[in-house]
Scaffold this motif. Structure first.
Motif, PDB file in Angstrom:
ATOM      1  N   ALA A   3      38.351  26.334  50.835  1.00  0.00           N
ATOM      2  CA  ALA A   3      39.294  27.445  50.690  1.00  0.00           C
ATOM      3  C   ALA A   3      40.748  27.001  50.814  1.00  0.00           C
ATOM      4  N   GLN A   4      41.025  25.937  51.561  1.00  0.00           N
ATOM      5  CA  GLN A   4      42.402  25.498  51.728  1.00  0.00           C
ATOM      6  C   GLN A   4      42.953  24.847  50.468  1.00  0.00           C
ATOM      7  N   ASN A   5      42.103  24.242  49.661  1.00  0.00           N
ATOM      8  CA  ASN A   5      42.545  23.584  48.429  1.00  0.00           C
ATOM      9  C   ASN A   5      42.473  24.498  47.212  1.00  0.00           C
ATOM     10  N   ASP A   6      41.894  25.671  47.375  1.00  0.00           N
ATOM     11  CA  ASP A   6      41.758  26.607  46.257  1.00  0.00           C
ATOM     12  C   ASP A   6      43.128  27.178  45.896  1.00  0.00           C
ATOM     13  N   PRO A   7      43.569  27.026  44.642  1.00  0.00           N
ATOM     14  CA  PRO A   7      44.893  27.524  44.267  1.00  0.00           C
ATOM     15  C   PRO A   7      44.973  29.041  44.215  1.00  0.00           C
ATOM     16  N   GLY A   8      43.870  29.754  44.228  1.00  0.00           N
ATOM     17  CA  GLY A   8      43.869  31.200  44.234  1.00  0.00           C
ATOM     18  C   GLY A   8      43.810  31.820  42.854  1.00  0.00           C
ATOM     19  N   HIS A   9      44.139  31.094  41.837  1.00  0.00           N
ATOM     20  CA  HIS A   9      44.045  31.548  40.449  1.00  0.00           C
ATOM     21  C   HIS A   9      44.831  32.816  40.168  1.00  0.00           C
ATOM     22  N   GLY A  10      45.830  33.099  40.970  1.00  0.00           N
ATOM     23  CA  GLY A  10      46.692  34.238  40.702  1.00  0.00           C
ATOM     24  C   GLY A  10      46.119  35.591  41.043  1.00  0.00           C
ATOM     25  N   HIS A  11      45.078  35.626  41.850  1.00  0.00           N
ATOM     26  CA  HIS A  11      44.486  36.910  42.237  1.00  0.00           C
ATOM     27  C   HIS A  11      45.267  37.502  43.401  1.00  0.00           C
ATOM     28  N   SER A  12      46.488  37.959  43.115  1.00  0.00           N
ATOM     29  CA  SER A  12      47.330  38.525  44.155  1.00  0.00           C
ATOM     30  C   SER A  12      48.062  39.736  43.594  1.00  0.00           C
ATOM     31  N   PRO A  13      48.550  40.599  44.453  1.00  0.00           N
ATOM     32  CA  PRO A  13      49.316  41.749  43.961  1.00  0.00           C
ATOM     33  C   PRO A  13      50.539  41.324  43.140  1.00  0.00           C
ATOM     34  N   ALA A  14      51.183  40.230  43.528  1.00  0.00           N
ATOM     35  CA  ALA A  14      52.345  39.755  42.778  1.00  0.00           C
ATOM     36  C   ALA A  14      51.948  39.352  41.360  1.00  0.00           C
ATOM     37  N   ALA A  15      50.860  38.615  41.225  1.00  0.00           N
ATOM     38  CA  ALA A  15      50.419  38.158  39.910  1.00  0.00           C
ATOM     39  C   ALA A  15      49.950  39.320  39.040  1.00  0.00           C
ATOM     40  N   TRP A  16      49.175  40.222  39.619  1.00  0.00           N
ATOM     41  CA  TRP A  16      48.674  41.351  38.840  1.00  0.00           C
ATOM     42  C   TRP A  16      49.808  42.251  38.371  1.00  0.00           C
ATOM     43  N   THR A  17      50.790  42.481  39.219  1.00  0.00           N
ATOM     44  CA  THR A  17      51.929  43.315  38.836  1.00  0.00           C
ATOM     45  C   THR A  17      52.722  42.655  37.718  1.00  0.00           C
ATOM     46  N   ALA A  18      53.004  41.367  37.870  1.00  0.00           N
ATOM     47  CA  ALA A  18      53.763  40.645  36.850  1.00  0.00           C
ATOM     48  C   ALA A  18      53.039  40.646  35.508  1.00  0.00           C
ATOM     49  N   VAL A  19      51.765  40.344  35.521  1.00  0.00           N
ATOM     50  CA  VAL A  19      51.000  40.273  34.274  1.00  0.00           C
ATOM     51  C   VAL A  19      50.890  41.644  33.614  1.00  0.00           C
ATOM     52  N   THR A  20      50.720  42.695  34.400  1.00  0.00           N
ATOM     53  CA  THR A  20      50.634  44.041  33.830  1.00  0.00           C
ATOM     54  C   THR A  20      51.936  44.430  33.140  1.00  0.00           C
ATOM     55  N   ILE A  21      53.057  44.184  33.806  1.00  0.00           N
ATOM     56  CA  ILE A  21      54.355  44.500  33.199  1.00  0.00           C
ATOM     57  C   ILE A  21      54.569  43.678  31.930  1.00  0.00           C
ATOM     58  N   MET A  22      54.215  42.409  31.977  1.00  0.00           N
ATOM     59  CA  MET A  22      54.389  41.549  30.799  1.00  0.00           C
ATOM     60  C   MET A  22      53.488  41.968  29.641  1.00  0.00           C
ATOM     61  N   LEU A  23      52.271  42.366  29.942  1.00  0.00           N
ATOM     62  CA  LEU A  23      51.369  42.823  28.879  1.00  0.00           C
ATOM     63  C   LEU A  23      51.904  44.090  28.207  1.00  0.00           C
ATOM     64  N   VAL A  24      52.460  44.994  28.988  1.00  0.00           N
ATOM     65  CA  VAL A  24      53.070  46.191  28.412  1.00  0.00           C
ATOM     66  C   VAL A  24      54.242  45.794  27.519  1.00  0.00           C
TER      67      VAL A  24
END
Length: 76
Positions: A3-24
């Motif tokens: 878990a310490q080396n896992d980059p997280g793959h962007g599964h965060s509120p910051a990433a989801w918000t950014a991607v949603t706005i960009m997709l719109v």
């Protein structure tokens, strides 16, 4: 990979918000390009940049993958 080396793959509120706005922004820009509305194409390009900025600000505020306000979901 632990878990310490896992980059997280962007599964965060910051990433989801950014991607949603960009997709719109991309969606509006694509439709505007089809209808030859240059001003709306540029406005949607600005919206994509706004999404990027908001994502960065949310990550700095602690809502990114490694932020203190982010709590990952436990997968079974």
């Amino acid at each position: 990979m632990n878990a310490q080396n896992d980059p997280g793959h962007g599964h965060s509120p910051a990433a989801w918000t950014a991607v949603t706005i960009m997709l719109v922004g991309f969606t509006i820009g694509t439709v505007a390009f089809f209808f030859e509305l240059a001003w709306l194409v540029w406005a949607s390009a600005a919206l994509v940049l706004v999404g990027w900025i908001i994502g960065g600000l949310l990550a700095k505020a602690g809502y990114g993958v490694r932020g203190p306000k982010y709590f990952p979901k436990v997968h079974s």
